[in-house]
Scaffold this motif. Structure first.
Motif, PDB file in Angstrom:
ATOM      1  N   THR A  28       0.831  -1.198   0.000  1.00  0.00           N
ATOM      2  CA  THR A  28       0.000   0.000   0.000  1.00  0.00           C
ATOM      3  C   THR A  28       0.870   1.253   0.000  1.00  0.00           C
ATOM      4  O   THR A  28       0.548   2.237  -0.656  1.00  0.00           O
ATOM      5  N   LYS A  29       1.981   1.207   0.730  1.00  0.00           N
ATOM      6  CA  LYS A  29       2.876   2.371   0.789  1.00  0.00           C
ATOM      7  C   LYS A  29       3.433   2.704  -0.589  1.00  0.00           C
ATOM      8  O   LYS A  29       3.525   3.872  -0.957  1.00  0.00           O
ATOM      9  N   GLU A  30       3.812   1.675  -1.345  1.00  0.00           N
ATOM     10  CA  GLU A  30       4.333   1.919  -2.698  1.00  0.00           C
ATOM     11  C   GLU A  30       3.253   2.518  -3.591  1.00  0.00           C
ATOM     12  O   GLU A  30       3.530   3.397  -4.408  1.00  0.00           O
ATOM     13  N   CYS A  31       2.041   2.050  -3.438  1.00  0.00           N
ATOM     14  CA  CYS A  31       0.929   2.586  -4.223  1.00  0.00           C
ATOM     15  C   CYS A  31       0.713   4.065  -3.897  1.00  0.00           C
ATOM     16  O   CYS A  31       0.559   4.888  -4.795  1.00  0.00           O
ATOM     17  N   LEU A  32       0.714   4.411  -2.620  1.00  0.00           N
ATOM     18  CA  LEU A  32       0.516   5.804  -2.216  1.00  0.00           C
ATOM     19  C   LEU A  32       1.684   6.690  -2.641  1.00  0.00           C
ATOM     20  O   LEU A  32       1.485   7.851  -3.007  1.00  0.00           O
ATOM     21  N   LYS A  33       2.902   6.145  -2.620  1.00  0.00           N
ATOM     22  CA  LYS A  33       4.058   6.910  -3.108  1.00  0.00           C
ATOM     23  C   LYS A  33       3.926   7.180  -4.602  1.00  0.00           C
ATOM     24  O   LYS A  33       4.267   8.262  -5.080  1.00  0.00           O
ATOM     25  N   ALA A  34       3.436   6.192  -5.344  1.00  0.00           N
ATOM     26  CA  ALA A  34       3.232   6.380  -6.781  1.00  0.00           C
ATOM     27  C   ALA A  34       2.171   7.448  -7.037  1.00  0.00           C
ATOM     28  O   ALA A  34       2.305   8.252  -7.965  1.00  0.00           O
ATOM     29  N   VAL A  35       1.135   7.478  -6.203  1.00  0.00           N
ATOM     30  CA  VAL A  35       0.103   8.512  -6.331  1.00  0.00           C
ATOM     31  C   VAL A  35       0.725   9.888  -6.088  1.00  0.00           C
ATOM     32  O   VAL A  35       0.449  10.842  -6.820  1.00  0.00           O
ATOM     33  N   ASP A  36       1.573  10.012  -5.071  1.00  0.00           N
ATOM     34  CA  ASP A  36       2.237  11.293  -4.794  1.00  0.00           C
ATOM     35  C   ASP A  36       3.128  11.720  -5.953  1.00  0.00           C
ATOM     36  O   ASP A  36       3.142  12.893  -6.332  1.00  0.00           O
ATOM     37  N   ARG A  37       3.887  10.771  -6.521  1.00  0.00           N
ATOM     38  CA  ARG A  37       4.755  11.102  -7.665  1.00  0.00           C
ATOM     39  C   ARG A  37       3.928  11.565  -8.854  1.00  0.00           C
ATOM     40  O   ARG A  37       4.262  12.550  -9.515  1.00  0.00           O
TER      41      ARG A  37
END
Length: 82
Positions: A28-37
Motif C-alpha cells: 500500500t505504501k508503494e501505491c501511495l508513493k506512486a500517487v504522490d509522484r
C-alpha cells in the motif's frame, strides 16, 4: 474412475491461491508513493501549460488534480489488502 475421483478432490484446493497484497505494487505504501509522484508530475505539467495570465484556469486545474489524487489514494486503500 479412481483418477477422476482424485482429480475432483484436488479441484477445491486451487481456490486457495494467495492474492497479491496490492495489484500492480508491492504494498500500500508503494501505491501511495506512486500517487504522490503522479500528483507532482501533474502539478508540474499544469504549471508548464498555463501561463500567468490564466490564473483562474490554473486554480481550477490544480483543484481537479487534488481530486484525482484523492480518488487514486482511495483506490490504493480499497484494492490493497494491508
Amino acid at each position: 474412475m479412481y483418477i477422476l475421483a482424485f482429480l475432483i478432490l484436488l479441484i477445491p484446493f486451487q481456490a486457495f491461491a494467495n492474492a497479491p497484497e496490492c495489484p500492480g505494487y508491492g504494498s500500500t505504501k508503494e501505491c501511495l508513493k506512486a500517487v504522490d509522484r503522479d500528483f507532482e508530475k501533474l502539478l508540474d505539467f499544469i504549471k508548464d501549460e498555463f501561463g500567468d495570465q490564466e490564473k483562474d484556469q490554473l486554480i481550477l486545474a490544480s483543484r481537479n488534480a487534488k481530486d484525482v489524487k484523492n480518488y487514486e489514494s482511495l483506490a490504493c486503500e480499497k484494492t490493497c489488502l494491508n
